[in-house]
Design an enzyme around this catalytic site. Sequence first.
Site, mmCIF file in Angstrom:
data_model
loop_
_atom_site.group_PDB
_atom_site.id
_atom_site.type_symbol
_atom_site.label_atom_id
_atom_site.label_comp_id
_atom_site.label_asym_id
_atom_site.label_seq_id
_atom_site.Cartn_x
_atom_site.Cartn_y
_atom_site.Cartn_z
ATOM 1 C CD GLU A 1 -5.628 -5.834 1.506
ATOM 2 O OE1 GLU A 1 -6.023 -6.783 0.809
ATOM 3 O OE2 GLU A 1 -5.343 -5.289 0.517
ATOM 4 C CE1 TYR B 1 -7.361 -4.623 -2.480
ATOM 5 C CE2 TYR B 1 -9.635 -3.520 -4.002
ATOM 6 C CZ TYR B 1 -7.789 -3.934 -4.111
ATOM 7 O OH TYR B 1 -7.294 -3.773 -4.685
#
Length: 453
Positions: free
Chosen positions: A183, A179
């Site tokens: 991101e 993540y």
Amino acid sequence: MSVFDYDLFVIGGGSGGVRAARIASAEGGAKVGLAEESRMGGTCVIRGCVPKKLMVFASAFPDAISNARAYGWDVTLGGFDWPRFRTTLETDLDRLEAAYRNTLTTAGVTIHDSRAVLVDAHTVKLASGEVFRAKHILVATGGRPFVPDIPGADLAVTSNEMFHLPVLPKRALVVGGGYIASEFACILNGLGVEVCQYYRGAQILRGFDDEARGHVATAMQMNGIMIHCGTDVMRLEKSESGIVAVATDGSSREFDLVMYATGRHPNTEGLGLQGLGVELGRQGQIKVDEWSQTAVPSIFAVGDVTGRINLTPVAIREGHAFADTVFLGRPTKFDHELVASAVFTQPEMGSVGLSEEAAREQEPIEVYATAFRPMKTAFAGRSDRVMMKLVVSQESRKVLGCHIVAPEAGEMIQLAAIAIRMGATKEDFDRTCAVHPTMSEELVTMRKPVRKA
């Protein structure tokens, strides 16, 4: 006279350690000391969640301005002023750090701006040479980014440096598929950077629901991010105009910036834990029981350093539970089941409970899912699609998992998590009247399963 200088000594000034110190002191009446070798606030406040989310906000404005034109606004998009944003960001982080310090001081906690290591089960030594004895010691030192040992690794940066770059690159490589990597790939892309993402696995966001992460990956690629799965970096080389990444797929590409987000390791090195009998895992994580207690009764650990669930709210709840148990006489365990999470890609992904893959290994399930163009961007002529998904037990009818890929998915999943935590069934969702027109109404209007497993 007490043989201890403190009732509790906390090593680490991040979210978990600060919460434990504050509750133990202000509510438990304990004498508390806390040592932090870097900036107060830890990963989340200084080099993690908070500055990252502000960068997410900054990177979303080009799409917002584009949408505004479709809605009749006469607006134009100028250039992004990275130094101006960075200066404002750093000022805000200074404010937050000061707030953390003030919270501890107000609660009566003594702050030591120094590295602390353990000497024995009740003794800590600071880098300044000071030695303190404490009845209880809490290790909350968090984690750090991991960069593999490859030729040229020193040319790369990690998430720690991303908030303080002197200039914004024109071409960036993000290495990793979790993540944090995903991101930052979206953030840089939104800020106008040409972005490649290398991940050695088959699909990014491993561990999340397959359908949901596939939806995110497709959206990222449609937004211009070049995702190369099954690809890793063999070496980095400095060139006259940038950094050359030589990859396992045989390619050599030049970038202005290479960021590694290939996992995080707990900060336990050099703390003196192993010599005391504290057990460590393969990556150095501190092994604790359900009370956050180590094999040494006086030593506890919370947060990322334990490698349980590396999320700030989890660290805070673990720290609070520790203080309740040890200093307030309220034995409390934090339940690590059904912890919701959000991935701040564009679009966002919110998740709570089991993925479809994990659930069908556990029991027979039904899957309710839908994907559609949301009203806001459909009006603007965009092809964005959002996804809503419920994983349901065939036997109990309980909703075992909820997965949302959409703008503001993080906000939606928090509310869905309450219902699922309470044991809501699919029929409970069905009986809930929709709020119209919203994206989230789809969660209570899906009547027929798309598949059973």
